[in-house]
Design a protein around this motif. Sequence first.
Motif, short mmCIF file in Angstrom:
data_model
loop_
_atom_site.label_atom_id
_atom_site.label_comp_id
_atom_site.label_asym_id
_atom_site.label_seq_id
_atom_site.Cartn_x
_atom_site.Cartn_y
_atom_site.Cartn_z
N VAL A 21 0.84 -1.20 0.00
CA VAL A 21 0.00 0.00 0.00
C VAL A 21 0.87 1.26 0.00
CG1 VAL A 21 -1.75 1.27 1.28
CG2 VAL A 21 -1.89 -1.21 1.14
N GLN A 36 -2.99 13.72 -2.42
CA GLN A 36 -3.62 12.72 -1.56
C GLN A 36 -4.32 13.38 -0.39
OE1 GLN A 36 -0.51 10.01 -0.47
NE2 GLN A 36 -0.29 9.18 -2.54
N PHE A 40 -6.75 9.07 2.84
CA PHE A 40 -5.94 8.06 2.16
C PHE A 40 -4.71 7.71 3.00
CE2 PHE A 40 -2.77 6.70 -1.00
CZ PHE A 40 -3.48 5.66 -1.58
N ALA A 43 -5.92 5.56 5.79
CA ALA A 43 -6.20 4.21 5.31
C ALA A 43 -4.92 3.40 5.17
CB ALA A 43 -6.95 4.27 3.97
N GLY A 44 -3.86 4.04 4.68
CA GLY A 44 -2.58 3.35 4.59
C GLY A 44 -2.06 2.95 5.95
N VAL A 287 -7.36 1.68 -2.56
CA VAL A 287 -7.73 1.14 -1.24
C VAL A 287 -8.55 -0.13 -1.39
CG1 VAL A 287 -9.03 1.61 0.87
CG2 VAL A 287 -7.59 3.39 -0.12
#
Length: 322
Positions: A21, A36, A40, A43-44, A287
């Motif tokens: 990722v 970004q 995001f 989420a990473g 994602v």
Amino acid sequence: MQILGNIFSVILYLSFIGSIVSFAALFSKKVLHLVQPLWFGAAGLLFYLVPVIVPQVRLIPGERQTWRYGFRIAAIIWITGAFLFALCYLARTLFAARAMRKCTICGDARVLKILTEICTGERLQKIPRVLFGEFKDPVCVVTILRPSILLNKRILPELTDPELTVILRHEILHIKRKHHLLQRFYDLASVLHWCNPFVWISKNDFELTCEMDCDRKVLKSCTELAPGDYTRTMLHLLEMSSGTGKNTGGRIAALGFLMAKQRFAAILAYPKHIWRIITLAILGGLVAAAVLLSMSASRTYFYPYPALMGSAEYSDPDAQRF
């Protein structure tokens, strides 16, 4: 050793998925030049901390494992390194708390008036403390038990009211959007995955993402503030920071300049609406692909393996996972 081996096995899986990722995120940012959003980066972070698996597998097997000698050595090295990094973060927190005891609570009427107006406009129930002291950074947010704004008192006379408003609003948005909490979770991820270079790269990149997130929110909330005026305030602050540190020699640090350069580019060349929609679609697809990859990989990594799914394999009492 069974518990340590099982935990280390999960950490290896999280590190593998998180690295993929992180690589995709860096590729989209550095090569595709996609802006970004904060979600995001968060989420990473989750892929380093939360295993995304299918319901049919179990993280911890129900039978005793026989770990290979090299695996046991690697697990011991990992837990030793994680313990040392955790001690480093704890020591850094204690030193920061000790340094904050030397600070004085801000009593400047101008600062408090502007701070109150900003917190009222941003609908913050609690107004954060502003502390005066001698710091390397002219202004920053530090969290020990609760977030506080640290302000270098020497730069205060050099700031105009509009500049001070922009700077304090930027720091207030850090607190409002919980950037300090997300960065502490990245600290946890860097402790657990200390031997993975991708987590350190992502951690530093996330700090820049938080700064850019505040830049966008400040410009959005202050419609009368032009992007050029905002960047000039940032540049003025960067110039003043060159003289506040003990070891800077009156020079702007290279890393700070490079981060500021990326922030300037993002502010002055903000993408159009249609391109932002395309960016969100691409990042959302990344994602979703990472979730599907993690779930698919979990079928072959975690217990039970596909080879143990049949009744014939389970009927053998000597069947064991290595």
